[in-house]
Scaffold this active site. Structure first.
Site: not given
Ligand SMILES: NC(=O)c1ccc[n+]([C@@H]2O[C@H](COP(=O)([O-])OP(=O)(O)OC[C@H]3O[C@@H](n4cnc5c(N)ncnc54)[C@H](OP(=O)(O)O)[C@@H]3O)[C@@H](O)[C@H]2O)c1
Length: 257
Positions: A58, A62, A83, A98, A118, A121, A144
């Site tokens: 996660t 990812k 994932n 996912d 967003g 991943g 970003t």
């Molecule tokens: N429910 C589920 O099964 C599931 C599945 C997938 C993901 N998720 C959740 O979705 C979120 C993103 O996950 P990911 O795997 O895509 O992570 P990731 O690849 O690290 O990407 C994170 C994303 O969130 C943005 N971000 C992080 N902190 C932020 C903040 N404080 N304010 C605004 N934007 C912010 C990042 O922006 P930057 O590019 O600017 O850093 C990027 O677009 C996580 O919270 C994760 O737990 C949940």
């Protein structure tokens, strides 16, 4: 007995321990949380290739984990994010459950346009699920801009239109693919969301009490259900068994209070 787990950072909010162990403990297996900072990713993956039969990945690994894997499924390769990793004889293959989770939960809804908040991943996986449902126009907003541009070129590589925007664009689907909504400070997300019109919301963020978006959207795909479905699909890849989603859901409610 086999070891499975989750790598990411931070993981204090994670519900994966409860839902995975609800199924895996019955087989004598264990699902362990490995909080892993970016600088620890390589050594953790190398360790898990020896000790585990598979693990989930996660935020924020990812995309970056791909460098350390031996093989990728066709979908994970097209998405550019992983994932779930299956380990067989110290060989690690990356999958993306996912996207399949979201595709299953969307249940054939007609989607032509999407506004994605967003660009990590999770955003890539959601965009791919929507693309598979027929979505051909994507709007992307991300903190970003460079990462938004990277998602745009990914989507264009699949053959759909994508544009990076600073302003909300009305669309069939609104996707929250950031952690905003899991914490109290989600004002920027809500302000952005309220300026557009959307038929369906896909919220990757999750909170057992409900996120702010869950209270605003009429047709809502919840992060909790996405989490359960992707976890069940991951176990099905690891163990070749059929997983009962209800068992995972009950484990969450048992621990709610
Ligand atoms: N429910 C589920 O099964 C599931 C599945 C997938 C993901 N998720 C959740 O979705 C979120 C993103 O996950 P990911 O795997 O895509 O992570 P990731 O690849 O690290 O990407 C994170 C994303 O969130 C943005 N971000 C992080 N902190 C932020 C903040 N404080 N304010 C605004 N934007 C912010 C990042 O922006 P930057 O590019 O600017 O850093 C990027 O677009 C996580 O919270 C994760 O737990 C949940």
């Amino acid at each position: 007995m086999a070891l499975y787990g989750l790598i990411g950072f931070p993981l204090s909010h994670s519900l994966s321990y409860k839902i995975n162990n609800a199924v895996l403990k019955r087989y004598g297996d264990h699902y362990v949380i490995f909080e892993t900072k970016p600088e620890e990713l390589f050594s953790t993956v190398m360790g898990l290739k020896v000790l585990s039969r598979g693990f989930n990945v996660t935020i924020p690994h990812k995309k970056s984990i791909i460098l350390y894997l031996d093989h990728l499924s066709e979908d994970a390769e097209r998405i550019g994010a992983v994932n779930a990793v299956k380990v067989e004889q110290r060989t690690a293959t990356g999958y993306n459950t996912d996207y399949l989770s979201i595709l299953n939960l969307m249940n054939g809804r007609n989607v032509q346009t999407a506004m994605i908040f967003g660009a990590g991943g999770g955003a890539r996986a959601t965009a791919y699920a929507l693309f598979r449902l027929g979505c051909n126009r994507f709007f992307i907003y991300n903190r970003t801009k460079e990462n938004a541009l990277s998602l745009k070129s990914k989507i264009e590589g699949w053959g759909a239109k994508a544009e990076v925007t600073e302003d909300p664009k009305s669309a069939d689907v609104f996707v929250n693919a950031t952690p905003m909504g899991m914490y109290a400070n989600d004002e920027a997300l809500i302000e952005f969301y309220l300026k557009g019109n959307y038929r369906t919301v896909i919220d990757l963020a999750y909170d057992l009490k409900g996120t702010s978006l869950s209270k605003l959207a009429k047709d809502y795909i919840s992060g909790i259900e996405i989490l359960i479905e992707q976890a069940a699909l991951s176990i099905e890849i690891w163990k070749g068994i059929k997983v009962d989603r209800k068992e995972m859901r009950s484990a969450l409610h048992e621990n709610k209070g």
